[in-house]
Design a protein around this motif. Structure first.
Motif, mmCIF file in Angstrom:
data_model
loop_
_atom_site.group_PDB
_atom_site.id
_atom_site.type_symbol
_atom_site.label_atom_id
_atom_site.label_comp_id
_atom_site.label_asym_id
_atom_site.label_seq_id
_atom_site.Cartn_x
_atom_site.Cartn_y
_atom_site.Cartn_z
ATOM 1 N N MET A 1 44.213 -27.332 -25.921
ATOM 2 C CA MET A 1 43.808 -28.789 -25.782
ATOM 3 C C MET A 1 44.549 -29.396 -24.463
ATOM 4 O O MET A 1 46.035 -29.448 -24.051
ATOM 5 N N ALA A 2 44.373 -29.055 -22.896
ATOM 6 C CA ALA A 2 45.385 -29.727 -21.429
ATOM 7 C C ALA A 2 44.562 -30.970 -21.317
ATOM 8 O O ALA A 2 43.390 -31.280 -21.224
ATOM 9 N N VAL B 1 52.940 -26.979 -24.984
ATOM 10 C CA VAL B 1 52.664 -26.068 -23.774
ATOM 11 C C VAL B 1 52.283 -27.082 -21.682
ATOM 12 O O VAL B 1 51.503 -28.024 -22.194
ATOM 13 N N GLU B 2 52.602 -26.332 -21.450
ATOM 14 C CA GLU B 2 51.867 -26.013 -20.024
ATOM 15 C C GLU B 2 50.396 -25.969 -19.127
ATOM 16 O O GLU B 2 51.264 -24.262 -19.464
ATOM 17 N N VAL B 3 49.937 -26.296 -18.833
ATOM 18 C CA VAL B 3 48.372 -25.787 -18.875
ATOM 19 C C VAL B 3 48.264 -25.977 -17.110
ATOM 20 O O VAL B 3 48.317 -27.365 -16.962
ATOM 21 N N ASN B 4 48.267 -25.868 -16.695
ATOM 22 C CA ASN B 4 48.843 -25.807 -14.587
ATOM 23 C C ASN B 4 48.879 -26.626 -14.315
ATOM 24 O O ASN B 4 48.686 -27.832 -13.704
ATOM 25 N N GLY C 1 45.448 -27.912 -10.661
ATOM 26 C CA GLY C 1 44.904 -28.090 -12.660
ATOM 27 C C GLY C 1 43.381 -27.371 -12.887
ATOM 28 O O GLY C 1 42.175 -27.113 -11.739
ATOM 29 N N LEU C 2 43.543 -28.544 -13.562
ATOM 30 C CA LEU C 2 42.251 -27.371 -14.685
ATOM 31 C C LEU C 2 40.958 -28.345 -14.190
ATOM 32 O O LEU C 2 39.686 -27.662 -13.797
ATOM 33 N N VAL D 1 46.359 -21.339 -17.425
ATOM 34 C CA VAL D 1 48.167 -20.622 -16.869
ATOM 35 C C VAL D 1 49.303 -21.369 -17.719
ATOM 36 O O VAL D 1 49.160 -22.587 -17.936
ATOM 37 N N VAL D 2 49.466 -20.749 -18.340
ATOM 38 C CA VAL D 2 49.934 -21.152 -20.248
ATOM 39 C C VAL D 2 51.442 -21.110 -19.633
ATOM 40 O O VAL D 2 51.673 -20.122 -19.444
ATOM 41 N N ARG D 3 51.954 -22.079 -19.706
ATOM 42 C CA ARG D 3 53.647 -22.165 -19.822
ATOM 43 C C ARG D 3 54.092 -22.418 -21.017
ATOM 44 O O ARG D 3 53.909 -23.805 -21.726
#
Length: 310
Positions: A274-275, A254-257, A120-121, A100-102
């Motif tokens: 890449m998270a 970006v932010e991912v989760n 989180g992932l 989930v990307v912001r």
């Protein structure tokens, strides 16, 4: 107005009322399904299936409609997980769940806080290793406080056996999922340090921000299967990072989760995501999504991608 017309009006009113109640619960149901499935598209399908079941059911005697819908979504997700397990072809060790990307500095989508809160992932990867019934018991009970009596009816087991399912899942999660990380600002500083060291070819700088047992998981999907890999250990991950840094692309923070991530952008299109999973002052996991199909489905506009820096 005839009796039939009054009856039709009442039916339409009831359907509209039911639809409004369902919409009020949609974000919650999506959050349940996303934790169960790790897939945004499948989560939407599960929620839609719950609506179909609701629209075809007599729920006049249901006291807690939200609870009823939660168990319906749980049952739908359980069936989907079982079906997925029987036909899955991709190695699980390479799998990166849907992010989930912001875009940093923009407003969250309406449902993003509900979907990403406390999931989180890295945790979703651990949940993928659980048996379907274990995952259901853990997600519904530990994350959404559904009683074991209700869960038992979904998995067709006794409440005591269902409690054991959740207990086994809880141990797996506790043993495998990373601990909570530092605050968001510190996480971004560490991620920044990683990228600066990678782009500068700084071997020692990379080692300084990586946990000795760091894990890198790259998922290229079916299109880029050769890209998929699992890399363990700081020195091996450093070698991969220095290799990737040779390819000059745009970068979009970006932010991912809820965690820091960077999206590479080439010719206005997403190239890889890449998270970072950070515990203490070290990166403990890196999740790279390089699957072109899933990257194209990210909720990012052309304006978002145009913000990438080179």
């Amino acid at each position: 107005m005839t009796g039939r017309e009054r009856g039709d009006r009442r039916v339409n009113h009831d359907k509209e009322l039911l639809a409004r109640r369902f919409e009020a619960d949609r974000d919650h149901l999506r959050a349940v399904a996303y934790r169960m499935l790790g897939s945004l598209s499948e989560a939407e399908d599960a929620v839609q299936e719950a609506w179909f079941k609701l629209s075809r059911s007599d729920v006049s005697g249901v006291e807690n409609l939200s609870g009823w819908l939660t168990t319906v979504v749980g049952r739908v997700c359980l069936d989907m997980l079982r079906s997925r397990g029987s036909r899955r072809e991709d190695p699980l060790e390479y799998y990166v769940p849907d992010p989930v990307v912001r875009v940093v500095g923009t407003t969250d989508p309406e449902h993003a806080a509900e979907v990403t809160e406390s999931v989180g992932l890295a945790l979703l990867v651990v949940l993928e290793t659980l048996a379907p019934a274990e995952r259901l018991a853990f997600v519904l009970h530990d994350m959404f406080a559904v009683s074991f009596d209700e869960i038992a009816r979904i998995v067709d087991r006794s409440p005591a056996a269902t409690r054991q399912l959740a207990s086994r899942a809880r141990r797996r999660v506790r043993d495998a999922a990373p601990a909570a990380g530092p605050d968001a600002r510190r996480q971004r500083e560490i991620a920044d340090a990683f990228l600066a060291a990678a782009h500068g070819g700084d071997f020692e700088g990379l080692l300084a921000v990586l946990d000795p047992d760091v894990v890198l998981r790259a998922d290229g999907g079916r299109t880029l299967a050769a890209v998929s890999k699992l890399v363990r250990g700081a020195e091996a991950v450093v070698a991969q990072a220095l290799t990737y840094a040779r390819f000059r692309t745009g970068s979009l923070w970006v932010e991912v989760n809820g965690a820091p991530a960077v999206l590479s952008v080439t010719d206005g299109r997403p190239g890889a995501l890449m998270a970072f999973t950070i515990v203490g002052d070290r990166v403990v996991e890196l999740h790279i999504l390089a699957d072109p199909e899933r990257l194209a489905a990210l909720d990012l506009s052309a304006e978002d991608l145009a913000r990438a820096t080179y």
